[in-house]
Design a protein around this motif. Structure first.
Motif, PDB file in Angstrom:
ATOM      1  N   PRO A  11     -48.009 -70.140  -0.844  1.00 36.01           N
ATOM      2  CA  PRO A  11     -47.135 -71.049  -0.088  1.00 36.01           C
ATOM      3  C   PRO A  11     -45.675 -70.613  -0.107  1.00 36.01           C
ATOM      4  O   PRO A  11     -44.931 -70.892   0.847  1.00 36.01           O
ATOM      5  CB  PRO A  11     -47.324 -72.403  -0.773  1.00 36.01           C
ATOM      6  N   ALA A  12     -45.263 -69.931  -1.187  1.00 40.26           N
ATOM      7  CA  ALA A  12     -43.883 -69.434  -1.236  1.00 40.26           C
ATOM      8  C   ALA A  12     -43.644 -68.402  -0.129  1.00 40.26           C
ATOM      9  O   ALA A  12     -42.606 -68.412   0.545  1.00 40.26           O
ATOM     10  CB  ALA A  12     -43.589 -68.836  -2.608  1.00 40.26           C
ATOM     11  N   LEU A  13     -44.596 -67.492   0.059  1.00 43.06           N
ATOM     12  CA  LEU A  13     -44.477 -66.501   1.143  1.00 43.06           C
ATOM     13  C   LEU A  13     -44.452 -67.181   2.507  1.00 43.06           C
ATOM     14  O   LEU A  13     -43.689 -66.773   3.400  1.00 43.06           O
ATOM     15  CB  LEU A  13     -45.636 -65.505   1.068  1.00 43.06           C
ATOM     16  N   LEU A  14     -45.263 -68.214   2.672  1.00 43.74           N
ATOM     17  CA  LEU A  14     -45.248 -68.936   3.940  1.00 43.74           C
ATOM     18  C   LEU A  14     -43.918 -69.672   4.121  1.00 43.74           C
ATOM     19  O   LEU A  14     -43.428 -69.809   5.249  1.00 43.74           O
ATOM     20  CB  LEU A  14     -46.411 -69.922   4.000  1.00 43.74           C
ATOM     21  N   GLY A  15     -43.332 -70.141   3.016  1.00 46.10           N
ATOM     22  CA  GLY A  15     -42.013 -70.761   3.095  1.00 46.10           C
ATOM     23  C   GLY A  15     -40.953 -69.772   3.551  1.00 46.10           C
ATOM     24  O   GLY A  15     -40.068 -70.106   4.346  1.00 46.10           O
ATOM     25  N   ILE A  16     -41.049 -68.540   3.062  1.00 43.41           N
ATOM     26  CA  ILE A  16     -40.142 -67.475   3.519  1.00 43.41           C
ATOM     27  C   ILE A  16     -40.348 -67.231   5.006  1.00 43.41           C
ATOM     28  O   ILE A  16     -39.397 -67.125   5.790  1.00 43.41           O
ATOM     29  CB  ILE A  16     -40.388 -66.188   2.716  1.00 43.41           C
ATOM     30  N   GLY A  17     -41.611 -67.164   5.408  1.00 41.44           N
ATOM     31  CA  GLY A  17     -41.919 -66.951   6.815  1.00 41.44           C
ATOM     32  C   GLY A  17     -41.384 -68.072   7.691  1.00 41.44           C
ATOM     33  O   GLY A  17     -40.937 -67.824   8.827  1.00 41.44           O
ATOM     34  N   THR A  18     -41.379 -69.310   7.196  1.00 40.20           N
ATOM     35  CA  THR A  18     -40.868 -70.441   7.974  1.00 40.20           C
ATOM     36  C   THR A  18     -39.374 -70.293   8.229  1.00 40.20           C
ATOM     37  O   THR A  18     -38.886 -70.595   9.329  1.00 40.20           O
ATOM     38  CB  THR A  18     -41.154 -71.766   7.238  1.00 40.20           C
ATOM     39  N   VAL A  19     -38.628 -69.818   7.229  1.00 38.00           N
ATOM     40  CA  VAL A  19     -37.189 -69.577   7.417  1.00 38.00           C
ATOM     41  C   VAL A  19     -36.963 -68.542   8.515  1.00 38.00           C
ATOM     42  O   VAL A  19     -36.114 -68.724   9.399  1.00 38.00           O
ATOM     43  CB  VAL A  19     -36.549 -69.127   6.093  1.00 38.00           C
ATOM     44  N   LEU A  20     -37.707 -67.437   8.468  1.00 34.39           N
ATOM     45  CA  LEU A  20     -37.547 -66.390   9.491  1.00 34.39           C
ATOM     46  C   LEU A  20     -37.971 -66.899  10.865  1.00 34.39           C
ATOM     47  O   LEU A  20     -37.335 -66.585  11.878  1.00 34.39           O
ATOM     48  CB  LEU A  20     -38.374 -65.160   9.098  1.00 34.39           C
ATOM     49  N   LEU A  21     -39.032 -67.691  10.914  1.00 34.16           N
ATOM     50  CA  LEU A  21     -39.470 -68.253  12.194  1.00 34.16           C
ATOM     51  C   LEU A  21     -38.412 -69.179  12.777  1.00 34.16           C
ATOM     52  O   LEU A  21     -38.233 -69.234  14.006  1.00 34.16           O
ATOM     53  CB  LEU A  21     -40.785 -69.005  12.022  1.00 34.16           C
ATOM     54  N   ALA A  22     -37.722 -69.919  11.926  1.00 32.76           N
ATOM     55  CA  ALA A  22     -36.640 -70.781  12.414  1.00 32.76           C
ATOM     56  C   ALA A  22     -35.568 -69.943  13.105  1.00 32.76           C
ATOM     57  O   ALA A  22     -35.054 -70.314  14.170  1.00 32.76           O
ATOM     58  CB  ALA A  22     -36.039 -71.580  11.258  1.00 32.76           C
ATOM     59  N   TYR A  23     -35.230 -68.810  12.507  1.00 30.55           N
ATOM     60  CA  TYR A  23     -34.221 -67.925  13.108  1.00 30.55           C
ATOM     61  C   TYR A  23     -34.697 -67.417  14.465  1.00 30.55           C
ATOM     62  O   TYR A  23     -33.975 -67.510  15.476  1.00 30.55           O
ATOM     63  CB  TYR A  23     -33.934 -66.750  12.169  1.00 30.55           C
ATOM     64  N   THR A  28     -39.046 -76.954  -2.668  1.00 33.31           N
ATOM     65  CA  THR A  28     -39.985 -77.533  -3.642  1.00 33.31           C
ATOM     66  C   THR A  28     -41.428 -77.441  -3.163  1.00 33.31           C
ATOM     67  O   THR A  28     -42.313 -77.018  -3.912  1.00 33.31           O
ATOM     68  CB  THR A  28     -39.614 -79.003  -3.925  1.00 33.31           C
ATOM     69  N   ILE A  29     -41.678 -77.831  -1.905  1.00 34.80           N
ATOM     70  CA  ILE A  29     -43.070 -77.831  -1.428  1.00 34.80           C
ATOM     71  C   ILE A  29     -43.639 -76.430  -1.326  1.00 34.80           C
ATOM     72  O   ILE A  29     -44.863 -76.237  -1.353  1.00 34.80           O
ATOM     73  CB  ILE A  29     -43.205 -78.530  -0.064  1.00 34.80           C
ATOM     74  N   LEU A  71     -42.337 -89.302   1.087  1.00 30.36           N
ATOM     75  CA  LEU A  71     -41.215 -88.587   1.687  1.00 30.36           C
ATOM     76  C   LEU A  71     -41.639 -87.277   2.335  1.00 30.36           C
ATOM     77  O   LEU A  71     -41.110 -86.885   3.382  1.00 30.36           O
ATOM     78  CB  LEU A  71     -40.142 -88.321   0.619  1.00 30.36           C
ATOM     79  N   HIS A  72     -42.625 -86.580   1.746  1.00 33.69           N
ATOM     80  CA  HIS A  72     -42.984 -85.281   2.307  1.00 33.69           C
ATOM     81  C   HIS A  72     -43.632 -85.386   3.685  1.00 33.69           C
ATOM     82  O   HIS A  72     -43.727 -84.388   4.402  1.00 33.69           O
ATOM     83  CB  HIS A  72     -43.900 -84.506   1.345  1.00 33.69           C
ATOM     84  N   HIS A  73     -44.052 -86.585   4.080  1.00 32.53           N
ATOM     85  CA  HIS A  73     -44.592 -86.757   5.433  1.00 32.53           C
ATOM     86  C   HIS A  73     -43.506 -86.569   6.498  1.00 32.53           C
ATOM     87  O   HIS A  73     -43.825 -86.369   7.673  1.00 32.53           O
ATOM     88  CB  HIS A  73     -45.218 -88.148   5.585  1.00 32.53           C
ATOM     89  N   TYR A  74     -42.245 -86.629   6.095  1.00 32.73           N
ATOM     90  CA  TYR A  74     -41.135 -86.497   7.045  1.00 32.73           C
ATOM     91  C   TYR A  74     -40.747 -85.041   7.285  1.00 32.73           C
ATOM     92  O   TYR A  74     -40.002 -84.753   8.224  1.00 32.73           O
ATOM     93  CB  TYR A  74     -39.924 -87.270   6.505  1.00 32.73           C
ATOM     94  N   LEU A  75     -41.240 -84.117   6.493  1.00 32.39           N
ATOM     95  CA  LEU A  75     -40.734 -82.738   6.541  1.00 32.39           C
ATOM     96  C   LEU A  75     -40.991 -82.029   7.871  1.00 32.39           C
ATOM     97  O   LEU A  75     -40.120 -81.287   8.336  1.00 32.39           O
ATOM     98  CB  LEU A  75     -41.316 -81.934   5.373  1.00 32.39           C
TER      99      LEU A  75
END
Length: 821
Positions: free
Chosen positions: A153-165, A193-194, A665-669
């Protein structure tokens, strides 16, 4: 030669001077309007230069991307091995990964993809399923690849940042602003955190981000080109992956669907687009954006059923027909089809999955105080009933008499000898006027009375055509039992009896209520009047994929709707945009993991969404008064993109207001992610339009953006001990409580940082002592005789047959309720 080199250098310098910088690049084109015979219209085909304008600029922009990559890698991968124990919903999703590896069937409220990916990662790391992920705080033993599972999930979190860009660049944001906005996501505390634990949120958010990026790429492609089809298919695939991870992906499908409808409105109004192309737009968009996700969703469930091929703790939620296809099942086989007088049967309730009609030698504490009737979910001798005639005049002991539609019978409990009975008493728990008590009544030598008489009715619309609609056939005929005296039907709902009824499901006789709750069928059947040649043997049919798919979704929906008990860390949707409270993930060793957002980013996103609604209202009023609006290309692009992202925010946020289940709260992410993308366009409009008229103002605006990003980074750093479970003091914690509703526990932490060093030293000493003691025990074991294991085995007591057994749905609700799904 020197002149040629000088000319080449000058040309290169001129080219570099003309090339757009990361700040001066203009990613927006003017909207094109054409004049028709009666009206003007918007030309919907993207300008030929648009795709090039929104492509990456080269080495300078790749440097920005590299910085995002390195920074997000550090932020999300830092010290993943700590805590070395189970955190929050790792209890569930680590446990589910284990069950995939063991192949044991389980039931969960979420689709399978993300859980199967965790299982694949764990299997790659050598996990054999020997650690149960039983409770929050359980230490991981050697051999459990929990760090590898967290890295996914950490790698996917990194990928989410790049996808946002990449998404912001595709929707018309300049590189510098896209970088700043993506950096806000990079240091957004809740997203960090997630992405550090074995949870579904990071895979879900990554697939949603991929869907948004693919869709934004699709919007700038020339219709029906190779790039257009490629982006459209990529959107469908990403939507399928999101939907297959969590049902929240349905909101993303809805966002793309409404975006399609919005675009189709303008395509239909574009007079330069032929009717044939309008139909082609509708066909390809509809078939790919709905068909591809649906096929992927079904495919992942097919894999899910294939992998979970053995009986497991989730089997109790499923029908006997479903369980019959699992290895190691205890479902009855080779059942005699013909049911008749003299048959010994088990009778199963259909719609509640509560189990079998059951009685035991325990009595109602009030009412008639007669023997209890319940539903019991497991195979047991107390589930057996003998079908006898209501009158002794009926002869059945010499020849087989089939049980037919409309026949009046009595049901005698095999173990107690008492008969199924009803009378004018209120049921033990339910207090509706239309329900009466069902009990077991009788004594030795008692021939029974009229209150023991029940009329068998075959439910034709739920029974296949043929013999089963006339004669009761095991497994096939759906039947009702009508009490002959009162006209009430044998009924059960999901109401549970209290402790005196062992938590089993209440059975009553009802004159109203949902009709399907009066439906039963015969599961096992024995009749001595049938010879082997006469008896027809039947078994549960093998379910098709679609039948398994349908049944599992009914169970998932039912369990999801049942998550209504109060949870200590739940919150309400109206609290989320203000981030009034978080979720406690883990507390131990004077440290805490607490999910909370980055307030700087979080509150700014909420503010710009409120501002956009106000701005939209003002623009609508101006348009109705005849003013021209959105004539500038930058404002036009802002309106289009901000509307698109805030629509996504609303679709991923507002549905939670109508949900009755526990919410966290995580349902809002996912909604927050859309909000951050909208924020990027606000920053773009602020720096690129209002301040572009003055170089000084533009620099000043970029300075404000820099300060804003820095404040967000400072917030992240200050609250990072709640992300990484690092050292923090009580005073630091108390000073950090900006609002009183942030309920992380400051008493958890030491009063002084130096105390953590003492703890670590004590821990090392303790570990050394344990190792020494273990070594001594090993040495002593060579000299000490080992006790016979049989003596220990003999001390183990078998549980009593009537020990309280929780109904399956209650069991799962309890498990899920310990943390936030």
């Amino acid at each position: 030669m020197a002149k040629k080199q000088s000319s080449a250098a000058k040309a290169a310098a001129l080219k570099a001077k003309q090339a757009p910088s990361l700040l001066s690049v203009d990613p927006v084109v003017d909207p094109v309007f054409a004049q028709g015979a009666i009206r003007s219209y918007l030309v919907t085909d993207p300008a030929p230069t648009l795709l090039k304008k929104r492509s990456l600029l080269g080495s300078n922009e790749w440097i920005l991307i590299a910085v995002l990559l390195v920074a997000s890698y550090y932020v999300r991968m830092y010290n993943l091995s700590y805590p070395k124990s189970v955190v929050f919903d790792e209890v569930h999703f680590g446990g589910f990964a284990r069950k995939y590896i063991l192949g044991k069937y389980f039931m969960d409220v979420h689709p399978p993809l993300a859980k199967m990916l965790f299982a694949a990662v764990a299997s790659y790391g050598g996990f054999k399923g020997d650690f149960e992920f039983k409770s929050i705080g359980d230490y991981f033993p050697e051999g459990t690849p929990y760090v590898l599972m967290r890295q996914f999930p950490a790698l996917l979190g990194i990928g989410t940042v790049l996808l946002a860009y990449f998404t912001l660049r595709s929707s018309g944001v300049r590189p510098v602003i896209a970088f700043a906005t993506s950096f806000l996501l990079l240091v957004e505390n809740s997203n960090v955190t997630i992405s550090r634990y074995i949870l579904l949120d990071s895979p879900l958010l990554f697939f949603i981000a991929a869907s948004i990026f693919a869709w934004k790429k699709f919007e700038i492609q020339t219709p029906f080109s190779a790039g257009w089809f490629k982006s459209l298919i990529a959107t469908g695939v990403a939507l399928g992956l999101a939907l297959s991870s969590k049902w929240v992906g349905l909101f993303t499908v809805a966002w793309v669907g409404l975006s399609c409808v919005y675009q189709m409105w303008f395509i239909v109004g574009d007079l330069s687009v032929s009717a044939k192309k309008v139909v082609a737009h509708a066909f390809f968009r509809g078939s790919i954006l709905l068909g591809v996700p649906a096929l992927l969703y079904l495919f992942f469930f097919a894999v899910h059923f294939q992998v979970l091929s053995k009986e497991g703790d989730g089997s109790a939620f499923m029908s006997s027909a479903f369980r019959a296809g699992l290895e190691g099942n205890s479902i009855p086989k080779n059942i005699i089809a013909q049911v008749g007088l003299g048959s010994t049967v088990t009778i199963r309730h259909i719609d509640t999955q509560g189990g079998y009609l059951h009685s035991h030698e325990h009595y109602y504490p009030a009412g008639s105080k007669q023997q209890q009737i319940t539903l019991y979910p497991h195979l047991d001798s107390n589930n057996k009933w003998f079908i006898e005639p209501y009158s002794n005049l009926t002869v059945y002991n010499e020849t087989f008499v089939p049980l037919t539609d409309g026949m009046k019978v009595r049901l005698k409990h095999i173990n107690s000898g008492k008969r199924l009975h009803s009378h004018d008493e209120k049921p033990p728990v339910s207090e509706r006027d239309w329900q009466k008590e069902a009990s077991c009544y009788g004594f030795e030598g008692f021939a029974g009375d009229a209150n023991d008489d029940w009329v068998v009715e075959i439910v034709s619309h739920r029974t296949p055509e043929g013999e089963a609609r006339n004669n009761v056939i095991a497994l096939t005929s759906v039947i009702r039992f009508r009490h002959a005296m009162s006209g009430h039907y044998l009924f059960s709902s999901e109401v549970k009896l209290p402790e005196w009824g062992f938590g089993q499901q209440e059975v009553s006789a009802a004159s109203s209520g949902r009709r399907a709750l009066t439906h039963w069928y015969i599961e096992t059947n024995e009749n001595p009047m049938l010879s082997q040649s006469e008896a027809r043997i039947i078994n549960y049919p093998k379910l098709t994929l679609l039948q398994k798919f349908t049944e599992s979704h009914k169970r998932m929906w039912k369990i999801n709707q049942g998550l209504t008990d109060h949870h200590n860390w739940q919150s309400e949707p109206q609290e989320w945009p203000l981030m009034l409270r978080g979720i406690n993930y883990w507390v131990r060793e004077h440290r805490q993991v607490y999910l909370m957002g980055n307030a700087v980013t979080w509150w700014t996103v909420s503010s710009v969404i409120a501002v956009f609604f106000l701005y939209t209202a003002i623009q609508a009023i101006r348009w109705h008064t005849g003013s021209q609006i959105a004539t500038d290309k930058n404002v036009y692009n802002f309106n289009f993109q901000a509307f698109s992202y805030i629509l996504g925010w609303g679709l991923h946020y507002l549905p939670f207001f109508i949900m009755g289940r526990q919410l966290f709260l995580h349902h809002y992410l996912p909604a927050l992610y859309f909000g951050i993308l909208a924020l990027g366009h606000f920053l773009e409009l602020f720096t690129g339009y209002f301040l572009a008229r003055s170089q000084f103002l533009q620099r000043f605006g970029l300075g404000l953006v820099t300060i804003f990003v820095a404040l967000s980074a400072v917030f992240y750093i200050n609250y990072s001990p709640l992300i990484y479970a690092t050292n923090w003091t009580k005073d630091q914690c108390k000073r950090s409580k900006a609002i009183s509703t942030w309920d992380f526990d400051c008493n958890t932490f030491h009063g002084n940082i130096s105390e953590y060093s003492i703890d670590e030293a004590a821990s090392l000493t303790s570990a050394s002592k344990i190792a020494d003691d273990l070594l001594k025990k090993v040495e002593e074991a060579h000299e000490t005789p080992v006790a016979e294991p049989v003596q220990q085995v003999l001390k183990v007591e078998e549980p009593a047959a009537e020990d309280p057994v929780a109904e399956p749905v209650e069991e799962v609700v309890e498990v899920i309720d310990v943390s936030a799904q």
